[in-house]
Design a protein around this motif. Structure first.
Motif, PDB file in Angstrom:
ATOM      1  N   PRO A   1      13.868  -1.091  -1.330  1.00  0.00           N
ATOM      2  CA  PRO A   1      13.988  -1.750  -2.635  1.00  0.00           C
ATOM      3  C   PRO A   1      15.095  -2.808  -2.702  1.00  0.00           C
ATOM      4  O   PRO A   1      14.928  -3.826  -3.370  1.00  0.00           O
ATOM      5  N   LEU A   2      16.206  -2.596  -1.997  1.00  0.00           N
ATOM      6  CA  LEU A   2      17.275  -3.602  -1.980  1.00  0.00           C
ATOM      7  C   LEU A   2      16.819  -4.879  -1.267  1.00  0.00           C
ATOM      8  O   LEU A   2      17.106  -5.983  -1.727  1.00  0.00           O
ATOM      9  N   ASP A   3      16.118  -4.711  -0.162  1.00  0.00           N
ATOM     10  CA  ASP A   3      15.612  -5.879   0.565  1.00  0.00           C
ATOM     11  C   ASP A   3      14.577  -6.616  -0.276  1.00  0.00           C
ATOM     12  O   ASP A   3      14.532  -7.850  -0.282  1.00  0.00           O
ATOM     13  N   GLU A   4      13.768  -5.849  -0.982  1.00  0.00           N
ATOM     14  CA  GLU A   4      12.773  -6.444  -1.862  1.00  0.00           C
ATOM     15  C   GLU A   4      13.458  -7.252  -2.966  1.00  0.00           C
ATOM     16  O   GLU A   4      13.086  -8.392  -3.241  1.00  0.00           O
ATOM     17  N   GLY A   5      14.485  -6.681  -3.565  1.00  0.00           N
ATOM     18  CA  GLY A   5      15.234  -7.387  -4.601  1.00  0.00           C
ATOM     19  C   GLY A   5      15.880  -8.657  -4.087  1.00  0.00           C
ATOM     20  O   GLY A   5      15.857  -9.702  -4.747  1.00  0.00           O
ATOM     21  N   MET A   6      16.439  -8.589  -2.867  1.00  0.00           N
ATOM     22  CA  MET A   6      17.060  -9.774  -2.277  1.00  0.00           C
ATOM     23  C   MET A   6      16.014 -10.857  -2.001  1.00  0.00           C
ATOM     24  O   MET A   6      16.288 -12.047  -2.181  1.00  0.00           O
TER      25      MET A   6
ATOM     26  N   LEU B   1      18.767  -4.460  -8.785  1.00  0.00           N
ATOM     27  CA  LEU B   1      19.406  -3.785  -7.649  1.00  0.00           C
ATOM     28  C   LEU B   1      20.336  -4.710  -6.879  1.00  0.00           C
ATOM     29  O   LEU B   1      21.282  -4.253  -6.235  1.00  0.00           O
ATOM     30  N   THR B   2      20.094  -6.004  -6.945  1.00  0.00           N
ATOM     31  CA  THR B   2      20.948  -6.951  -6.210  1.00  0.00           C
ATOM     32  C   THR B   2      22.332  -7.066  -6.844  1.00  0.00           C
ATOM     33  O   THR B   2      23.221  -7.678  -6.253  1.00  0.00           O
ATOM     34  N   ASN B   3      22.504  -6.471  -8.024  1.00  0.00           N
ATOM     35  CA  ASN B   3      23.806  -6.487  -8.697  1.00  0.00           C
ATOM     36  C   ASN B   3      24.685  -5.308  -8.300  1.00  0.00           C
ATOM     37  O   ASN B   3      25.826  -5.215  -8.743  1.00  0.00           O
ATOM     38  N   LEU B   4      24.149  -4.398  -7.484  1.00  0.00           N
ATOM     39  CA  LEU B   4      24.942  -3.241  -7.054  1.00  0.00           C
ATOM     40  C   LEU B   4      26.135  -3.697  -6.222  1.00  0.00           C
ATOM     41  O   LEU B   4      26.024  -4.643  -5.437  1.00  0.00           O
TER      42      LEU B   4
END
Length: 165
Positions: free
Chosen positions: A113-118, A151-154
C-alpha cells in the motif's frame, strides 16, 4: 502500436522503471518457461535515441529500443539465450512512458500500500493528474486512491513499522 519482434541486443531496460526481481525461484521459473515456450506476453517498447558518438559505423543503420514495461521478461529472455523478444512498439514522450510504467507496476499483485500511494503521488506530481483521473486509469475508486495517498504522509518510523506489518 505495432507488434514486432525486436533484437534483444538492440533493447535496453528503462532507467525510470522499477526493477523487477531478477533472481530467486520465481525468476528461474520465468527463464525456464521462456526457454521452453518463448516470451508469451510482449513487452512495451519505444524507439530510443542513442548518441551517435557511442555507436560504431555498422550500428548506425538500425533502431534501438527502450523497454517501457517488461524489463523482467527482457532479463529472463537474455538469461534464456533468446535472440528476439515480441514487443509492442509505441511512440511515447518521456512523461507518457513514465506514466505507463507507474500504471503497469500498480497492476502487479502484492503491491505494498505504501508503494501504491507513492506511485499515485508520482502521477499527481509529475503528470499533473487529479485523483478522479488516476482512479479511472487504474480502475479503483476515488476514496481508495485518496486512502493510499494519505499513507504517503506517514513519518519514517511509522512507514517502516507499516512495512514490517
Amino acid at each position: 502500436m505495432k507488434l514486432q519482434n525486436i533484437k534483444i541486443a538492440d533493447a535496453s531496460k528503462s532507467k525510470t522503471n522499477v526493477e523487477g526481481r531478477t533472481e530467486g525461484p520465481a525468476f528461474d521459473d520465468l527463464v525456464a518457461s521462456i526457454k521452453e515456450k518463448g516470451v508469451l506476453v510482449p513487452v512495451l517498447a519505444r524507439k530510443t535515441n542513442i548518441p551517435q558518438t557511442k555507436l560504431k559505423a555498422d550500428q548506425k543503420d538500425h533502431d534501438y529500443y527502450e523497454i517501457i514495461a517488461g524489463n523482467r521478461r527482457l532479463a529472463a529472455a537474455k538469461e534464456a539465450g533468446i535472440d528476439e523478444i515480441p514487443a509492442y512498439v509505441v511512440e511515447m514522450t518521456d512523461e507518457e512512458a513514465q506514466e505507463a510504467q507507474i500504471i503497469e507496476n500498480l497492476q502487479r499483485q502484492n503491491v505494498h500500500p505504501l508503494d501504491e500511494g507513492m506511485a499515485y503521488r508520482q502521477l499527481i506530481e509529475k503528470s499533473n493528474r487529479e485523483v478522479d483521473d488516476i482512479a479511472a486509469k487504474v480502475g479503483k475508486s476515488k476514496s481508495y486512491v485518496r486512502q493510499r495517498l494519505l499513507l504517503t504522509n506517514l513519518g519514517t518510523e511509522a512507514a517502516a513499522a507499516f512495512r514490517k506489518e
